[in-house]
Design a protein around this motif. Structure first.
Motif, PDB file in Angstrom:
ATOM      1  N   VAL A   1       0.926  -1.387  -0.005  1.00 41.11           N
ATOM      2  CA  VAL A   1      -0.104   0.076  -0.075  1.00 41.11           C
ATOM      3  C   VAL A   1       0.997   1.288  -0.028  1.00 41.11           C
ATOM      4  O   VAL A   1       1.838   1.206   0.916  1.00 41.11           O
ATOM      5  CB  VAL A   1      -1.004  -0.105   1.270  1.00 41.11           C
ATOM      6  CG1 VAL A   1      -1.870   1.038   1.039  1.00 41.11           C
ATOM      7  CG2 VAL A   1      -1.674  -1.375   1.386  1.00 41.11           C
ATOM      8  N   ASP A   2       0.835   2.177  -0.865  1.00 43.97           N
ATOM      9  CA  ASP A   2       1.286   3.497  -0.847  1.00 43.97           C
ATOM     10  C   ASP A   2       0.417   4.657  -0.540  1.00 43.97           C
ATOM     11  O   ASP A   2      -0.237   5.128  -1.485  1.00 43.97           O
ATOM     12  CB  ASP A   2       1.742   3.571  -2.403  1.00 43.97           C
ATOM     13  CG  ASP A   2       2.588   5.003  -2.625  1.00 43.97           C
ATOM     14  OD1 ASP A   2       3.097   5.374  -1.643  1.00 43.97           O
ATOM     15  OD2 ASP A   2       2.985   5.177  -3.747  1.00 43.97           O
ATOM     16  N   PRO A   3       0.356   4.982   0.838  1.00 39.66           N
ATOM     17  CA  PRO A   3      -0.588   6.102   1.175  1.00 39.66           C
ATOM     18  C   PRO A   3       0.080   7.377   0.587  1.00 39.66           C
ATOM     19  O   PRO A   3      -0.835   8.278   0.328  1.00 39.66           O
ATOM     20  CB  PRO A   3      -0.498   6.052   2.733  1.00 39.66           C
ATOM     21  CG  PRO A   3       0.304   5.030   3.099  1.00 39.66           C
ATOM     22  CD  PRO A   3       0.864   4.366   1.747  1.00 39.66           C
ATOM     23  N   SER A   4       1.252   7.371   0.278  1.00 40.89           N
ATOM     24  CA  SER A   4       1.856   8.785  -0.290  1.00 40.89           C
ATOM     25  C   SER A   4       1.540   8.899  -1.773  1.00 40.89           C
ATOM     26  O   SER A   4       1.485  10.121  -2.276  1.00 40.89           O
ATOM     27  CB  SER A   4       3.197   9.026  -0.003  1.00 40.89           C
ATOM     28  OG  SER A   4       3.914   8.028  -0.892  1.00 40.89           O
ATOM     29  N   GLY A   5       1.336   7.931  -2.502  1.00 43.19           N
ATOM     30  CA  GLY A   5       1.113   7.856  -3.734  1.00 43.19           C
ATOM     31  C   GLY A   5       2.203   8.123  -4.760  1.00 43.19           C
ATOM     32  O   GLY A   5       2.018   8.655  -5.897  1.00 43.19           O
ATOM     33  N   LYS A   6       3.433   8.132  -4.095  1.00 43.08           N
ATOM     34  CA  LYS A   6       4.571   8.691  -5.047  1.00 43.08           C
ATOM     35  C   LYS A   6       5.455   7.626  -5.074  1.00 43.08           C
ATOM     36  O   LYS A   6       6.673   7.825  -5.701  1.00 43.08           O
ATOM     37  CB  LYS A   6       5.256   9.822  -4.237  1.00 43.08           C
ATOM     38  CG  LYS A   6       4.319  10.833  -4.313  1.00 43.08           C
ATOM     39  CD  LYS A   6       5.141  12.172  -3.485  1.00 43.08           C
ATOM     40  CE  LYS A   6       4.445  13.352  -3.525  1.00 43.08           C
ATOM     41  NZ  LYS A   6       2.846  13.247  -3.259  1.00 43.08           N
ATOM     42  N   LYS A   7       5.480   6.389  -4.695  1.00 42.48           N
ATOM     43  CA  LYS A   7       6.509   5.228  -4.484  1.00 42.48           C
ATOM     44  C   LYS A   7       6.515   4.888  -6.212  1.00 42.48           C
ATOM     45  O   LYS A   7       5.690   4.883  -6.983  1.00 42.48           O
ATOM     46  CB  LYS A   7       6.199   4.324  -3.717  1.00 42.48           C
ATOM     47  CG  LYS A   7       6.192   4.585  -2.300  1.00 42.48           C
ATOM     48  CD  LYS A   7       6.284   3.050  -1.499  1.00 42.48           C
ATOM     49  CE  LYS A   7       6.395   3.768  -0.007  1.00 42.48           C
ATOM     50  NZ  LYS A   7       5.488   3.664   0.834  1.00 42.48           N
ATOM     51  N   ASN A   8       7.782   4.134  -6.430  1.00 39.56           N
ATOM     52  CA  ASN A   8       8.137   3.797  -7.794  1.00 39.56           C
ATOM     53  C   ASN A   8       7.174   2.515  -7.936  1.00 39.56           C
ATOM     54  O   ASN A   8       7.186   1.544  -7.142  1.00 39.56           O
ATOM     55  CB  ASN A   8       9.603   3.455  -7.970  1.00 39.56           C
ATOM     56  CG  ASN A   8      10.115   4.864  -8.276  1.00 39.56           C
ATOM     57  OD1 ASN A   8       9.629   6.038  -8.458  1.00 39.56           O
ATOM     58  ND2 ASN A   8      11.396   5.038  -8.149  1.00 39.56           N
ATOM     59  N   GLY A   9       6.845   2.257  -9.120  1.00 39.57           N
ATOM     60  CA  GLY A   9       6.303   0.976  -9.517  1.00 39.57           C
ATOM     61  C   GLY A   9       4.821   1.032 -10.353  1.00 39.57           C
ATOM     62  O   GLY A   9       4.400   2.026 -10.785  1.00 39.57           O
ATOM     63  N   ARG A  10       4.327   0.059 -10.391  1.00 42.13           N
ATOM     64  CA  ARG A  10       3.250  -0.261 -11.112  1.00 42.13           C
ATOM     65  C   ARG A  10       2.083   0.134 -10.253  1.00 42.13           C
ATOM     66  O   ARG A  10       1.728  -0.772  -9.075  1.00 42.13           O
ATOM     67  CB  ARG A  10       2.779  -1.529 -12.003  1.00 42.13           C
ATOM     68  CG  ARG A  10       1.769  -1.818 -12.373  1.00 42.13           C
ATOM     69  CD  ARG A  10       1.859  -1.735 -13.891  1.00 42.13           C
ATOM     70  NE  ARG A  10       0.504  -2.122 -14.618  1.00 42.13           N
ATOM     71  CZ  ARG A  10      -0.709  -1.175 -14.850  1.00 42.13           C
ATOM     72  NH1 ARG A  10      -0.355   0.106 -14.700  1.00 42.13           N
ATOM     73  NH2 ARG A  10      -1.609  -1.736 -15.440  1.00 42.13           N
TER      74      ARG A  10
END
Length: 93
Positions: free
Chosen positions: A37-46
């Motif tokens: 889960v990416d709460p920041s919405g900025k991590k790399n990936g699909r």
């Protein structure tokens, strides 16, 4: 006159609705194939987006839509994390 900035919108993979990015939660698969889960919405990936709605999370869990969208196995713990996150967000409002 101040020009209003365009609100970034993304599509929920379950409902196929376009919504402002802040009303959605992002799930990411990185190059190593890890899904989180990416709460920041900025991590790399699909990335795949889900509405901040427990019904939508349940549908995603049952229909396996995240596994298809991300081409990876989605651990049931991810759905638990999403539910916890949404419950936290609802409490904040």
């Amino acid at each position: 006159m101040v020009k209003k900035r365009k609100v970034p919108e993304r599509k929920c993979v379950v409902t196929n609705e376009m919504k402002p990015k802040k009303d959605l939660i992002r799930i990411v698969r990185n190059k190593e194939g890890e899904v989180f889960v990416d709460p920041s919405g900025k991590k790399n990936g699909r990335g795949a987006y889900l509405s901040l709605d427990l019904d939508v999370i349940s549908k995603a869990e049952k229909s396996n839509v995240l596994s298809r969208t991300l081409n990876a196995e989605v651990d049931p713990a991810i759905f638990e994390e999403l539910k916890t996150l949404i419950n936290g967000k609802i409490d904040e409002k």
